[in-house]
Design a protein around this motif. Structure first.
Motif, mmCIF file in Angstrom:
data_model
loop_
_atom_site.group_PDB
_atom_site.id
_atom_site.type_symbol
_atom_site.label_atom_id
_atom_site.label_comp_id
_atom_site.label_asym_id
_atom_site.label_seq_id
_atom_site.Cartn_x
_atom_site.Cartn_y
_atom_site.Cartn_z
ATOM 1 N N TYR A 198 0.733 -1.236 0.019
ATOM 2 C CA TYR A 198 -0.080 0.118 0.010
ATOM 3 C C TYR A 198 1.024 1.206 0.010
ATOM 4 O O TYR A 198 0.371 2.473 -0.230
ATOM 5 N N VAL A 199 2.203 1.328 0.132
ATOM 6 C CA VAL A 199 2.880 2.452 0.287
ATOM 7 C C VAL A 199 2.960 2.912 -1.006
ATOM 8 O O VAL A 199 3.018 4.404 -1.260
ATOM 9 N N PHE A 200 2.687 2.275 -2.273
ATOM 10 C CA PHE A 200 2.755 2.824 -3.468
ATOM 11 C C PHE A 200 1.507 3.574 -3.830
ATOM 12 O O PHE A 200 1.514 4.330 -4.702
ATOM 13 N N LEU A 201 0.421 3.235 -3.072
ATOM 14 C CA LEU A 201 -0.516 4.079 -3.492
ATOM 15 C C LEU A 201 -1.037 5.034 -2.164
ATOM 16 O O LEU A 201 -1.529 5.955 -2.418
ATOM 17 N N GLN A 202 -0.044 4.901 -1.213
ATOM 18 C CA GLN A 202 -0.474 5.968 -0.005
ATOM 19 C C GLN A 202 0.908 6.386 0.521
ATOM 20 O O GLN A 202 1.315 6.413 1.538
ATOM 21 N N PRO A 203 1.633 6.939 -0.560
ATOM 22 C CA PRO A 203 3.147 7.350 -0.172
ATOM 23 C C PRO A 203 3.063 8.523 0.969
ATOM 24 O O PRO A 203 3.839 8.371 2.199
ATOM 25 N N LEU A 204 2.028 9.437 0.932
ATOM 26 C CA LEU A 204 1.829 10.306 1.746
ATOM 27 C C LEU A 204 1.397 9.981 2.984
ATOM 28 O O LEU A 204 1.877 10.249 4.143
ATOM 29 N N GLY A 205 0.378 9.069 3.195
ATOM 30 C CA GLY A 205 -0.237 8.521 4.334
ATOM 31 C C GLY A 205 1.084 7.644 5.026
ATOM 32 O O GLY A 205 1.155 8.005 6.344
ATOM 33 N N PHE A 206 1.990 7.030 4.361
ATOM 34 C CA PHE A 206 3.010 6.477 4.951
ATOM 35 C C PHE A 206 4.123 7.520 5.832
ATOM 36 O O PHE A 206 4.313 7.412 6.863
ATOM 37 N N ILE A 207 4.472 8.463 4.951
ATOM 38 C CA ILE A 207 5.296 9.391 5.453
ATOM 39 C C ILE A 207 4.600 10.359 6.838
ATOM 40 O O ILE A 207 5.356 10.349 7.676
ATOM 41 N N LEU A 208 3.316 10.639 6.671
ATOM 42 C CA LEU A 208 2.633 11.070 7.707
ATOM 43 C C LEU A 208 2.737 10.090 8.910
ATOM 44 O O LEU A 208 2.739 10.477 10.191
ATOM 45 N N PHE A 209 2.390 8.741 8.772
ATOM 46 C CA PHE A 209 2.283 7.696 9.619
ATOM 47 C C PHE A 209 3.534 7.617 10.251
ATOM 48 O O PHE A 209 3.595 7.811 11.716
ATOM 49 N N PHE A 210 4.822 7.687 9.697
ATOM 50 C CA PHE A 210 5.878 7.565 10.208
ATOM 51 C C PHE A 210 6.255 8.617 11.106
ATOM 52 O O PHE A 210 7.061 8.487 12.291
ATOM 53 N N ALA A 211 6.110 10.110 10.838
ATOM 54 C CA ALA A 211 6.499 11.085 11.425
ATOM 55 C C ALA A 211 5.708 11.068 12.490
ATOM 56 O O ALA A 211 6.082 11.418 13.611
ATOM 57 N N CYS A 212 4.227 11.079 12.520
ATOM 58 C CA CYS A 212 3.632 10.911 13.774
ATOM 59 C C CYS A 212 4.046 9.967 14.678
ATOM 60 O O CYS A 212 4.165 10.259 15.916
ATOM 61 N N GLY A 213 4.326 8.598 14.365
ATOM 62 C CA GLY A 213 4.942 7.719 14.964
ATOM 63 C C GLY A 213 6.206 8.082 15.814
ATOM 64 O O GLY A 213 6.233 7.683 17.096
ATOM 65 N N ILE A 214 7.012 8.737 15.246
ATOM 66 C CA ILE A 214 8.302 9.112 15.846
ATOM 67 C C ILE A 214 8.007 10.147 17.079
ATOM 68 O O ILE A 214 8.409 10.123 17.973
ATOM 69 N N ALA A 215 6.938 10.972 16.725
ATOM 70 C CA ALA A 215 6.381 12.117 17.721
ATOM 71 C C ALA A 215 5.818 11.232 18.734
ATOM 72 O O ALA A 215 5.936 11.700 20.052
ATOM 73 N N GLU A 216 4.904 10.228 18.688
ATOM 74 C CA GLU A 216 4.295 9.407 19.755
ATOM 75 C C GLU A 216 5.321 9.055 20.406
ATOM 76 O O GLU A 216 5.095 8.779 21.727
ATOM 77 N N THR A 217 6.526 8.250 19.842
ATOM 78 C CA THR A 217 7.318 7.791 20.760
ATOM 79 C C THR A 217 8.502 8.571 21.423
ATOM 80 O O THR A 217 9.293 8.137 22.203
ATOM 81 N N ASN A 218 8.143 9.897 21.159
ATOM 82 C CA ASN A 218 9.264 10.835 21.828
ATOM 83 C C ASN A 218 10.602 10.743 21.368
ATOM 84 O O ASN A 218 11.476 10.920 22.304
ATOM 85 N N ARG A 219 10.810 10.542 20.086
ATOM 86 C CA ARG A 219 11.973 10.348 19.639
ATOM 87 C C ARG A 219 12.480 11.437 18.811
ATOM 88 O O ARG A 219 11.746 12.261 18.357
ATOM 89 N N ALA A 220 13.740 11.884 18.697
ATOM 90 C CA ALA A 220 14.206 12.799 18.088
ATOM 91 C C ALA A 220 13.865 12.859 16.484
ATOM 92 O O ALA A 220 13.817 11.673 15.835
ATOM 93 N N PRO A 221 13.439 14.088 15.810
ATOM 94 C CA PRO A 221 13.431 15.182 16.298
ATOM 95 C C PRO A 221 12.197 15.650 17.095
ATOM 96 O O PRO A 221 12.110 17.077 17.255
ATOM 97 N N PHE A 222 11.760 14.963 17.739
ATOM 98 C CA PHE A 222 10.294 15.313 18.590
ATOM 99 C C PHE A 222 10.493 14.768 19.836
ATOM 100 O O PHE A 222 9.559 14.588 20.541
ATOM 101 N N ASP A 223 11.844 14.840 20.406
ATOM 102 C CA ASP A 223 11.964 14.501 21.764
ATOM 103 C C ASP A 223 12.049 15.758 22.832
ATOM 104 O O ASP A 223 12.677 15.464 23.778
ATOM 105 N N LEU A 224 11.111 16.451 22.642
ATOM 106 C CA LEU A 224 11.098 17.782 23.496
ATOM 107 C C LEU A 224 10.753 17.150 24.943
ATOM 108 O O LEU A 224 11.289 17.868 25.933
#
Lengths: 348, 174
Positions: A198-224
């Motif tokens: 599905y990444v080939f149909l939802q590339p934007l969805g994947f990028i958003l998911f991974f960015a938000c996932g990093i923020a949810e796990t408090n990892r850099a660059p979202f480790d405020l």
């Protein structure tokens, strides 16, 4: 008897295996983090304990367990003890629905055994709802320490995680529309039937998911929440010894969860590359092929996590909120609408 | 049998921690028990084969509302509320009125006892035919479309209201 084997014995064995594998991977991750950091900064990293420092996690674990368990004066003792556990438990029980392979892979003495502990029909919702609970562990831990840096870290964490959770939820909906199911096993099977990830149909969805996932796990660059250059160590400043390590085990376990979810939803789960090209069928002949492909993909994402941490500077607080609300959320909503309209047009 | 045991377990957890929510002196402890209550209610939904509702219960109430509660609690001084008297002097009147209310409700239930038949729980096989999430979705977007949309507009109005109220005013506007 059959009931006991199918619903008690087999799940228990699976839970035992998954729990131990995840705990082992978490231990290796602490070493991987230091090694990757060292390589990025042209150093060697831990080299003393065992060959190439491979036994370093063991030494770290023993050290943390032997340390004095300090509870600050004026801390709320109950909440202080409970908070790390609230963080840890959700990170581990989410693995109950992650499909590491097909749900009915083989039959042992008339009992169907698959590579997934249980295939819930609300799998995606289960993962989202359980992982939303782990925020409470961070907030309560920061509050119970009765100290200013943890409190600031906890406040930041609460605002950040609530903000990014919304965009995270929206980024998945595109996949749900395509697959037509909330069950993680069915989502991978839908990708198999479709013949592409599905990444080939939802590339934007994947990028958003991974960015938000990093923020949810408090990892850099979202480790405020634990920004060490401004808040000492954020929400876990007052935690020491094994309680501190519980927070870290929870953080690494949630990193694995986000990677597993990214692989399952967008990168075809246990499917091999090019699942629709039959010339490559021999790739599935390796023993435990689904597990191999799943693990290989997860490792890529975990490496990306470590790579991001040591190459990107931290967001400033106002930038964090701006990225979350003004970029990620509108893009995720647009992705949902465009996907829904296209699916309706092409199917109807 | 198993379902009955689970129902009473979750029910007991929900009721006991519900009582603890309102009797604890420390607000943060109340919030922790509120979390336990909300989880127990999600468990009751699960015993009724309403998996979707259970998931939404946890994600909305524990992951959203409870987090916001705790967020607000942390910004206020908890120490003062710990030392304040929790009950004021009207507790005798309150006790009498609530006793009357309990008797009224009990009488009402007793009078209507013949019509008090709970609908049978949908067996899992029937629910699995369409899936619980699909059934909720279909019901929301067909039979209950208008109430659903009205509720969303209500929430939108609340959000706009909150933004307007919390917006900083420029000197020209004041």
């Amino acid at each position: 008897m059959d009931f006991a084997i199918d619903y008690i014995l087999i799940p228990f064995i699976k839970i035992f295996i998954v729990f131990n594998v995840v705990a082992g991977v978490v231990a290796l991750l602490t070493l991987a983090e230091r090694k990757v950091a060292a390589w990025i900064q042209v150093r060697l990293g831990p080299m003393r304990v065992g060959p190439y420092g491979i036994l370093q996690p063991l030494a770290d674990g023993i050290k943390l367990m032997l340390k004095e368990d300090i509870v600050p004066a004026g801390a709320d003792k109950w909440i202080f003890t409970l908070a790390p556990v609230i963080s840890l438990v959700p990170a581990f029980i989410v693995f109950a629905v992650i499909p590491f392979g097909p749900a009915d892979a083989f039959t042992i003495m008339g009992h169907k055994v698959g590579y997934v502990i249980t295939d819930l029909n609300i799998g995606v919702l289960y993962v989202l709802s359980i992982s939303s609970v782990s925020i409470l562990g961070i907030i309560l831990g920061g509050w119970a320490s009765n100290s200013k840096y943890p409190l600031l870290g906890a406040l930041r964490s609460a605002a950040q995680m609530v903000s990014y959770e919304v965009a995270l939820g929206f980024s998945i909906i595109g996949v749900l529309i395509l697959a037509g199911s909330l069950s993680l096993v069915k989502i991978v099977e839908a990708q198999k039937a479709a013949g592409y990830w599905y990444v080939f149909l939802q590339p934007l969805g994947f990028i958003l998911f991974f960015a938000c996932g990093i923020a949810e796990t408090n990892r850099a660059p979202f480790d405020l929440p634990e920004a060490e250059s401004e808040l000492v160590a954020g929400f876990h400043t007052e935690y020491s010894g094994f309680r501190f390590s519980i927070y870290f085990i929870a953080e690494y376990a949630s990193m694995i969860v986000v990677s597993c979810m990214a692989v399952t939803l967008f990168w075809g789960g246990w499917l091999r590359p090019f699942p629709n090209v039959h010339i490559l069928d021999f790739l599935d002949a390796i023993p435990l092929a689904p597990l191999f492909w799943f693990a290989a993909k997860v490792v890529v994402f975990i490496y990306a996590y470590l790579w991001f941490r040591w190459t990107w500077p931290r967001y400033r607080y106002d930038q964090l909120m701006k990225v979350g609300w003004q970029w990620l959320l509108p893009l995720a909503m647009a992705n949902v609408i465009v996907t829904a309209v296209l699916v309706l047009l092409l199917k109807g | 049998m198993l379902e009955l045991i689970l129902f009473y377990t979750f029910g007991a957890i929900a009721v006991i921690s519900g009582i603890l929510v309102i009797t604890r002196h420390n607000v943060v402890h109340s919030a922790a028990f509120l979390g336990a209550t909300l989880f127990a209610v999600a468990g009751i939904f699960l015993t009724l084969h309403a998996e979707f509702v259970a998931g939404v219960q946890v994600i909305v109430y524990v992951g959203g509302i409870l987090v916001l509660f705790v967020f607000v609690i942390m910004l206020i001084a908890v120490e003062r509320s710990v030392h304040e008297r929790q009950y004021n002097k009207q507790w005798t009147i309150a006790l009498i009125t609530s006793a009357i209310l309990i008797v009224e409700i009990a009488y009402g239930l007793y009078r209507g006892r013949d019509s008090l038949v709970l609908p049978a729980v949908v067996p899992p096989a029937a629910a699995a035919a369409g899936g619980n999430s699909e059934q909720v979705g279909t019901a929301l977007y067909t039979s209950y479309l208008l109430p659903f949309e009205i509720a969303s507009i209500l929430l939108l109005v609340a959000i706009v209201g909150a933004v307007v109220l919390s917006k900083k005013r420029t000197p020209a506007e004041e």
